[in-house]
Design an enzyme around this catalytic site. Structure first.
Site, PDB file in Angstrom:
ATOM      1  N   HIS A 253       6.177   9.753   1.413  1.00 46.04           N
ATOM      2  CA  HIS A 253       4.978  10.578   1.625  1.00 46.04           C
ATOM      3  C   HIS A 253       5.111  11.997   1.061  1.00 46.04           C
ATOM      4  O   HIS A 253       4.166  12.765   1.109  1.00 46.04           O
ATOM      5  CB  HIS A 253       4.581  10.665   3.112  1.00 46.04           C
ATOM      6  CG  HIS A 253       4.305   9.335   3.748  1.00 46.04           C
ATOM      7  ND1 HIS A 253       3.538   9.195   4.880  1.00 46.04           N
ATOM      8  CD2 HIS A 253       4.667   8.081   3.407  1.00 46.04           C
ATOM      9  CE1 HIS A 253       3.470   7.914   5.212  1.00 46.04           C
ATOM     10  NE2 HIS A 253       4.158   7.219   4.330  1.00 46.04           N
TER      11      HIS A 253
ATOM     12  N   ASP B  15       0.838  -1.212   0.000  1.00 47.24           N
ATOM     13  CA  ASP B  15       0.000   0.000   0.000  1.00 47.24           C
ATOM     14  C   ASP B  15       0.872   1.261   0.000  1.00 47.24           C
ATOM     15  O   ASP B  15       2.026   1.238   0.430  1.00 47.24           O
ATOM     16  CB  ASP B  15      -0.952   0.016   1.214  1.00 47.24           C
ATOM     17  CG  ASP B  15      -0.231  -0.045   2.550  1.00 47.24           C
ATOM     18  OD1 ASP B  15       0.678  -0.882   2.709  1.00 47.24           O
ATOM     19  OD2 ASP B  15      -0.561   0.759   3.442  1.00 47.24           O
TER      20      ASP B  15
ATOM     21  N   GLU C 238      -0.169  -1.103   5.645  1.00 44.23           N
ATOM     22  CA  GLU C 238       0.860  -0.658   6.582  1.00 44.23           C
ATOM     23  C   GLU C 238       0.663   0.796   6.979  1.00 44.23           C
ATOM     24  O   GLU C 238       0.922   1.187   8.108  1.00 44.23           O
ATOM     25  CB  GLU C 238       2.247  -0.836   5.968  1.00 44.23           C
ATOM     26  CG  GLU C 238       3.398  -0.664   6.963  1.00 44.23           C
ATOM     27  CD  GLU C 238       3.798   0.788   7.195  1.00 44.23           C
ATOM     28  OE1 GLU C 238       4.349   1.078   8.265  1.00 44.23           O
ATOM     29  OE2 GLU C 238       3.565   1.647   6.312  1.00 44.23           O
TER      30      GLU C 238
END
Ligand SMILES: [Zn+2]
Length: 416
Positions: A391, A104, A169
């Site tokens: 991210h 993910d 996760e």
């Protein structure tokens, strides 16, 4: 073990990994062009990406490919898939050396900050750019191609080697690692590598994490006109004093140091503040703010809470306000992994050989999924060679890091 005796094997494994460079880059680009955002973040999950991977590794030399799918409780139409791929070793009944990576990814974030399409990874000079290429694409690709290298060279390693490709996760691991642990996939004595955090030189192996405590303070006073304070109870004033004193008290009393950790002390930070009234001439009747605490394992989070409650009482009494405390997160630090444990030693040795750096063990304030393993008594090492751009917009990975990680993993498998 006689190092000389298997040097030819080592050399051909390393050469094979080098020759896979292009294939690994292409695989990373292909797999990261399939979004795998969890339903809680507005995506449709990991299934398509995981199925692509399952097909891709069919001839990589794994002896078993087993799916452990979970059903998303919020969105039962969405399957949260996990794939466990095992290459059997000579000692079939012995422990398994695991590489746990997650499929993910987080959403793209602010699209205007991206210089290219986050879901169409591009190769730019020595890098690959796109969502998920670092977190956790590079370690994932490195781990499965390390197995392929062993298989292509035709060596059967000593221990069983497992690649666990997991879901969920980024949002708590309930349908991913925790699901696999509950299903009994991992056995006592197994060695766990979680390549999901690290530093650019690849010289740091994380073996410990601090406790995490997220505090929410809600001060309840009484709203009123700013010109008539005697008819109101100013929640902001009480809140400001509370924030100031809690912060000061914790920082001055929880002062021990542990040089394993970076930074080597507990941290207490006032963070989010909720907006209150919309105009200047109203005394707010409510004040809400948050604090993020990362506590060295030597101190219990109960001690932190005792201190916080003591100050809350003093401030509440003084202002006649009611103060509520709630815990947005309360994760006790997991026991640290022994630096002398087999997995840490095995990893250190290959890092030394492949990267020519002297590895050190360290602890962090962040939480990784290694904690789930450590709490169950497994030795788990967290390591990666990454720039830590997970991210962020324009997330990237160095192509050399894919090769380096695959080499470290392949040699670990060979030596285990
Ligand atoms: Zn990650």
């Amino acid at each position: 073990m006689d190092v000389m005796a298997d040097d030819p094997k080592r050399d051909s494994v390393l050469e094979t990994v080098d020759a896979m460079r292009r294939a690994m880059v292409m695989a990373l680009v292909d797999v990261c062009s399939i979004p795998a955002v969890c339903p809680q973040s507005g995506g449709d999950g990991e299934l398509r990406k995981l199925e692509w991977l399952q097909e891709h590794i069919r001839n990589f030399g794994f002896d078993e490919l087993v799916r452990y799918d979970a059903v998303d409780e919020d969105k039962p139409s969405i399957v949260r898939p996990n794939l466990v791929a095992v290459r059997r070793g000579e000692h079939r009944d012995g422990p398994t050396l695991w590489f746990v990576t997650h499929v993910d990814v987080v959403p793209e974030g602010d699209r205007s900050l991206w210089e290219s399409d986050p879901w169409k990874p591009v190769v730019r000079e020595d890098k690959v750019v796109g969502r998920g290429v670092e977190d956790n694409g590079t370690p994932l690709i490195a781990s499965i191609y390390a197995v392929k290298a062993l298989s292509d060279v035709g060596v059967r390693q000593g221990l069983n080697v497992g690649c666990a490709l997991v879901a969920d996760e980024e949002m708590g691991s309930k349908y991913g690692i925790q699901h696999l642990i509950e299903r009994g996939v991992f056995r006592k004595g197994d060695l766990i590598v979680v390549p999901d955090a690290g530093l650019p030189k690849g010289d740091s192996i994380e073996i410990a994490e601090k406790s995490i405590l997220w505090l929410k303070f809600k001060v309840e006073g009484k709203q009123g006109h700013a010109s008539m304070p005697h008819t109101a109870k100013n929640a902001l004033e009480a809140g400001v004093e509370l924030a100031y004193r809690v912060n000061k008290e914790l920082k001055s009393t929880m002062t021990e140091r542990d040089e394993l950790f970076d930074p080597p002390y507990s941290t207490f930070e006032l963070t989010m503040k909720v907006a209150n009234v919309a105009n200047i001439n109203t005394i707010p009747g409510e004040d809400i703010f948050f604090m993020d605490c990362r506590v060295l394992p030597e101190r219990s989070t109960d001690e932190v809470l005792d201190t916080v409650r003591k100050v809350m009482k003093q401030v509440g009494d003084r202002y006649g306000t009611t103060i509520h405390l709630s815990l947005a997160q309360n994760e006790r630090a997991a026991p640290r992994t022994d630096p002398e444990s087999r997995v840490v030693q095995l990893l250190s040795e290959q890092v030394r050989q492949v990267l020519n750096v002297e590895p050190r063990v360290y602890g962090i304030g962040g939480g990784t999924c290694a904690a789930y393993f450590r709490r169950k008594g497994f030795d788990a090492a967290v390591w990666a060679k990454i720039d830590e751009v997970a991210h962020s917009a324009n997330e990237y990975t160095w192509i050399q890091n894919i090769v380096d990680m695959a080499k470290v993993f392949a040699l670990m498998m060979l030596r285990a």
